[in-house]
Design a protein around this motif. Structure first.
Motif, mmCIF file in Angstrom:
data_model
loop_
_atom_site.group_PDB
_atom_site.id
_atom_site.type_symbol
_atom_site.label_atom_id
_atom_site.label_comp_id
_atom_site.label_asym_id
_atom_site.label_seq_id
_atom_site.Cartn_x
_atom_site.Cartn_y
_atom_site.Cartn_z
ATOM 1 N N VAL A 235 6.911 8.611 2.678
ATOM 2 C CA VAL A 235 6.543 9.004 4.040
ATOM 3 C C VAL A 235 5.116 9.533 4.065
ATOM 4 C CG1 VAL A 235 7.102 10.544 5.963
ATOM 5 C CG2 VAL A 235 8.942 9.484 4.641
ATOM 6 N N GLN A 236 4.752 10.329 3.053
ATOM 7 C CA GLN A 236 3.375 10.814 2.955
ATOM 8 C C GLN A 236 2.401 9.650 2.781
ATOM 9 O OE1 GLN A 236 4.018 13.506 -0.346
ATOM 10 N NE2 GLN A 236 3.904 15.287 1.006
ATOM 11 N N ALA A 237 2.817 8.666 1.991
ATOM 12 C CA ALA A 237 1.968 7.491 1.777
ATOM 13 C C ALA A 237 1.768 6.722 3.080
ATOM 14 C CB ALA A 237 2.583 6.588 0.711
ATOM 15 N N TRP B 134 0.827 -1.210 0.000
ATOM 16 C CA TRP B 134 0.000 0.000 0.000
ATOM 17 C C TRP B 134 0.856 1.251 0.000
ATOM 18 C CZ3 TRP B 134 -4.654 0.552 -1.596
ATOM 19 C CH2 TRP B 134 -5.539 -0.524 -1.547
ATOM 20 N N ILE B 135 1.953 1.247 0.730
ATOM 21 C CA ILE B 135 2.847 2.407 0.708
ATOM 22 C C ILE B 135 3.380 2.616 -0.703
ATOM 23 C CG2 ILE B 135 5.064 3.315 1.516
ATOM 24 C CD1 ILE B 135 4.407 2.010 4.243
ATOM 25 N N ASP B 136 3.772 1.534 -1.358
ATOM 26 C CA ASP B 136 4.282 1.635 -2.726
ATOM 27 C C ASP B 136 3.221 2.189 -3.676
ATOM 28 O OD1 ASP B 136 6.632 0.524 -1.733
ATOM 29 O OD2 ASP B 136 6.200 -1.494 -2.520
ATOM 30 N N LEU C 33 -1.799 6.084 4.870
ATOM 31 C CA LEU C 33 -2.241 4.727 5.205
ATOM 32 C C LEU C 33 -2.532 4.613 6.694
ATOM 33 C CD1 LEU C 33 -2.724 1.810 4.254
ATOM 34 C CD2 LEU C 33 -0.294 1.385 4.690
ATOM 35 N N GLY C 34 -1.656 5.181 7.520
ATOM 36 C CA GLY C 34 -1.870 5.140 8.963
ATOM 37 C C GLY C 34 -3.141 5.866 9.373
ATOM 38 N N VAL C 35 -3.393 7.022 8.762
ATOM 39 C CA VAL C 35 -4.611 7.774 9.083
ATOM 40 C C VAL C 35 -5.850 6.971 8.682
ATOM 41 C CG1 VAL C 35 -5.967 9.827 8.489
ATOM 42 C CG2 VAL C 35 -3.541 10.052 9.065
ATOM 43 N N GLY D 170 2.215 14.835 -8.679
ATOM 44 C CA GLY D 170 3.107 15.973 -8.588
ATOM 45 C C GLY D 170 3.812 16.160 -7.257
ATOM 46 N N ARG D 171 3.680 15.206 -6.343
ATOM 47 C CA ARG D 171 4.362 15.317 -5.051
ATOM 48 C C ARG D 171 5.827 14.940 -5.200
ATOM 49 N NH1 ARG D 171 0.411 16.136 -0.826
ATOM 50 N NH2 ARG D 171 -1.368 16.903 -2.017
#
Length: 191
Positions: free
Chosen positions: A150-152, A130-132, A156-158, A142-143
């Motif tokens: 880290v944003q991913a 999921w992070i990938d 996912l954690g949220v 565009g990030r």
């Protein structure tokens, strides 16, 4: 749907087991007991899944695969951006799946945290893929590629935390509001 309609005996048994576990939990359900509850024999379950552990791994993989397919469909529909409406629609889809299968996934995730043999594979499938996927989507939107993973992980954690909250409290409007605020905080554009 019968086997003649395109689903194998394994797929039918997997779907029946998934529905049963979603409604009843895994606990220490034996293959014999599960077989009796879903209208088959334990020998058929052993034949198709090898063991109770193999069946449980297949169940979680099926739930995860549904979510990945839904996310892929979302990304196909929105292209390279992450519009708010599409993200909210995906959230709603994930919540509906979680209402049906979330307790099962969290139960089996706890088994993975405790090192239970049947759930060891979940250590590799519940987070990293999921992070990938999410990081790739963020980069396409565009990030910065250096911080997208880290944003991913944060996203996912949220989402996992909000689903956990929803399953414990039943407060859908509260979880929806928190998800909306999260979209604001990460700067998802309106469509």
């Amino acid at each position: 749907m019968s086997v003649a309609e395109g689903r194998s005996g394994r797929e039918q048994l997997l779907e029946a087991a998934l529905e049963y576990f979603a409604a009843n939990g895994v606990h220490n359900e034996s293959l014999r007991s599960l077989a009796a509850n879903i209208g088959t024999s334990h020998r058929m379950l052993n034949y198709h899944f090898g063991s109770r552990e193999g069946l449980l791994a297949a169940v979680v993989d099926a739930v995860e695969q549904r979510q990945r397919l839904a996310y892929a469909a979302l990304m196909d529909s929105v292209g390279t951006g992450l519009p708010r409406t599409a993200t909210r629609a995906f959230w709603n889809e994930v919540v509906e799946e979680a209402l049906a299968y979330g307790p099962l996934v969290f139960e089996l995730a706890a088994h993975a945290m405790q090192g239970e043999r049947h759930a060891k594979g979940l250590r590799d499938t519940l987070v990293t893929p999921w992070i990938d996927i999410l990081a790739e989507s963020l980069v396409q939107a565009g990030r910065d590629p250096a911080i997208a993973p880290v944003q991913a992980r944060l996203a996912l954690g949220v989402v996992n935390g909000l689903i956990f909250d929803l399953l414990l409290t039943g407060d859908r409007s509260g979880a929806d509001a928190a998800h909306g605020l999260f979209m604001d905080l990460i700067g998802l554009d309106d469509d």
